[in-house]
Design a protein around this motif. Structure first.
Motif, short mmCIF file in Angstrom:
data_model
loop_
_atom_site.label_atom_id
_atom_site.label_comp_id
_atom_site.label_asym_id
_atom_site.label_seq_id
_atom_site.Cartn_x
_atom_site.Cartn_y
_atom_site.Cartn_z
N ASP A 1 44.09 28.09 32.62
CA ASP A 1 43.96 29.57 32.66
C ASP A 1 43.57 29.82 33.72
OD1 ASP A 1 44.54 29.72 30.04
OD2 ASP A 1 42.03 29.69 29.23
N ILE A 2 42.97 28.72 34.67
CA ILE A 2 42.14 29.23 35.64
C ILE A 2 43.80 29.19 36.98
CG2 ILE A 2 41.35 28.06 38.36
CD1 ILE A 2 39.63 26.42 36.10
N SER A 3 45.04 28.09 36.55
CA SER A 3 45.65 28.38 37.53
C SER A 3 46.82 30.12 37.36
CB SER A 3 46.59 26.77 37.01
OG SER A 3 47.68 26.97 37.54
N ARG A 4 46.85 30.04 35.94
CA ARG A 4 47.72 31.40 35.66
C ARG A 4 46.55 32.73 35.89
NH1 ARG A 4 48.07 29.25 30.74
NH2 ARG A 4 46.69 29.87 29.76
N ILE A 5 45.01 32.42 36.46
CA ILE A 5 44.93 33.40 36.84
C ILE A 5 44.50 33.85 38.31
CG2 ILE A 5 42.32 34.76 37.55
CD1 ILE A 5 41.33 33.21 34.60
N VAL A 6 44.72 32.62 39.07
CA VAL A 6 44.65 32.03 40.68
C VAL A 6 46.28 33.09 41.22
CG1 VAL A 6 45.18 30.57 42.36
CG2 VAL A 6 43.19 30.10 40.64
N SER A 7 47.19 32.24 40.63
CA SER A 7 48.40 33.31 40.50
C SER A 7 48.04 35.23 40.28
CB SER A 7 49.29 32.49 39.38
OG SER A 7 49.56 31.65 39.98
N LYS A 8 48.16 35.33 39.46
CA LYS A 8 47.87 36.75 38.82
C LYS A 8 47.05 37.30 40.16
CE LYS A 8 48.37 36.28 33.98
NZ LYS A 8 47.57 36.23 32.24
N LEU B 1 44.79 51.27 42.90
CA LEU B 1 43.39 51.06 42.49
C LEU B 1 42.95 50.27 40.96
CD1 LEU B 1 42.01 54.34 43.24
CD2 LEU B 1 41.16 52.44 44.08
N ALA B 2 44.42 50.43 40.44
CA ALA B 2 44.31 50.26 39.48
C ALA B 2 44.44 48.11 39.32
CB ALA B 2 45.24 50.51 38.31
N ASP B 3 45.31 47.80 40.98
CA ASP B 3 45.68 46.35 40.81
C ASP B 3 44.39 46.06 41.50
OD1 ASP B 3 48.32 46.99 39.98
OD2 ASP B 3 49.06 47.10 41.63
N TRP B 4 43.83 46.63 42.50
CA TRP B 4 42.67 46.29 42.55
C TRP B 4 41.75 46.32 41.49
CZ3 TRP B 4 42.34 43.40 46.90
CH2 TRP B 4 41.40 43.47 47.72
N ASP B 5 41.67 46.96 40.67
CA ASP B 5 40.41 46.35 39.72
C ASP B 5 40.54 45.14 38.67
OD1 ASP B 5 38.90 48.21 39.54
OD2 ASP B 5 40.09 49.85 38.95
N LEU B 6 41.68 44.87 38.47
CA LEU B 6 42.98 43.99 38.43
C LEU B 6 42.17 42.89 39.11
CD1 LEU B 6 46.49 44.49 37.67
CD2 LEU B 6 43.80 43.89 35.74
N VAL B 7 42.11 42.43 40.51
CA VAL B 7 41.95 41.82 41.73
C VAL B 7 40.34 41.09 40.84
CG1 VAL B 7 41.73 40.88 44.14
CG2 VAL B 7 43.59 42.32 43.09
N SER B 8 38.89 42.18 40.83
CA SER B 8 38.16 42.24 40.78
C SER B 8 38.21 41.30 39.40
CB SER B 8 37.53 43.60 40.40
OG SER B 8 36.19 42.57 40.11
#
Length: 265
Positions: free
Chosen positions: A78-85, A168-175
């Motif tokens: 999960d962490i590996s996928r989150i880092v890539s996303k 803005l939508a993409d930056w919310d995903l980053v958070s």
């Protein structure tokens, strides 16, 4: 994170050796003590009874070990996928800024600089901070600055309005991804699980007291101990995914920095 833990994770050869040696010593001590105390009480049917109980206890121990390994491996993936996303979402925002200001690239230059600094901080400081389930203060400061400046953009046409909304939508995903990383980093398998695993491991060693200490029997017992020590070290390592030989590869962030540098040249 204490120094011993860091040393064992960052030097896998030493870590594996320590875990295997500890498992071997614990096994031999438990077997030897049980044999010494109960040898005179071994009956004609003790070996038969021990064989039946060993099969059941060993199966339960293997099941618990497998469940814990599977849980830690799932978190690791999960962490590996989150880092890539997270890296993908940041790249989308950065490219969106270039498209938003395609003519002179001046109005978005300050935001792009902040994003570059955000990624650099994440690569250099956050991966270290996450070993203690923290996120550096500088990361949050940059995040809120970027978020505010994205909202302050003044679109001049429909295309820019669409780009601003998407960024803005993409930056919310980053958070969201960054918070999920910290949440997973804070999770630790309850100590009770380690108690159960070690207890099952030692119970098998103790139950072997009914068998005489021949070279063949000790070799089998040693193999059992060494393999368990190895598996426990792997679980120990992947349960700490931000440091050590099995740490999640943060190279995707370094690649993102290179991409952003090239995109503006």
């Amino acid at each position: 994170m204490n120094t011993l833990k860091i040393v064992l994770m960052n030097t896998p050869a030493l870590g594996v050796s320590v875990f295997i040696l500890a498992a071997l010593l614990a096994t031999l001590i438990c077997y030897g003590a049980a044999r010494l105390l109960l040898k005179s009480r071994i009956g004609a049917d003790s070996e038969l009874l021990a064989r039946g109980i060993l099969t059941r206890v060993g199966a339960l121990h293997a099941l618990i070990l497998a469940l814990m390994f599977a849980q830690e491996m799932a978190d690791y993936r999960d962490i590996s996928r989150i880092v890539s996303k997270e890296a993908s979402a940041i790249a989308d925002v950065y490219i969106g800024l270039l498209d938003y200001d395609a003519e002179d690239q001046q109005s978005t230059g300050a935001i792009r600089d902040l994003i570059f600094d955000y990624v650099k901080t994440a690569a250099e400081k956050d991966r270290v901070a996450l070993t203690d389930a923290r996120i550096s203060q500088r990361t949050w400061i940059n995040y809120y600055r970027i978020n505010r400046q994205l909202r302050d953009l003044q679109p001049g046409n429909g295309d820019q309005e669409d780009l601003r909304t998407q960024m803005l939508a993409d930056w919310d995903l980053v958070s969201d991804f960054h918070l999920r990383l910290r949440t997973i980093a804070r999770y630790e398998a309850p100590g009770f699980f380690w108690v159960v695993i070690i207890s099952g491991f030692l119970a098998v060693a103790i139950l072997c007291y009914a068998y005489s200490p021949t070279v063949a029997n000790l070799a089998m017992l040693g193999t059992y101990a060494a393999f368990n020590g190895l598996i426990m070290y792997v679980i120990f390592s992947i349960a700490n995914p931000f440091t050590g030989a099995l740490a999640i590869d943060a190279g995707v962030l370094d690649s993102l920095l290179v991409m952003m540098s090239k995109a503006t040249t």
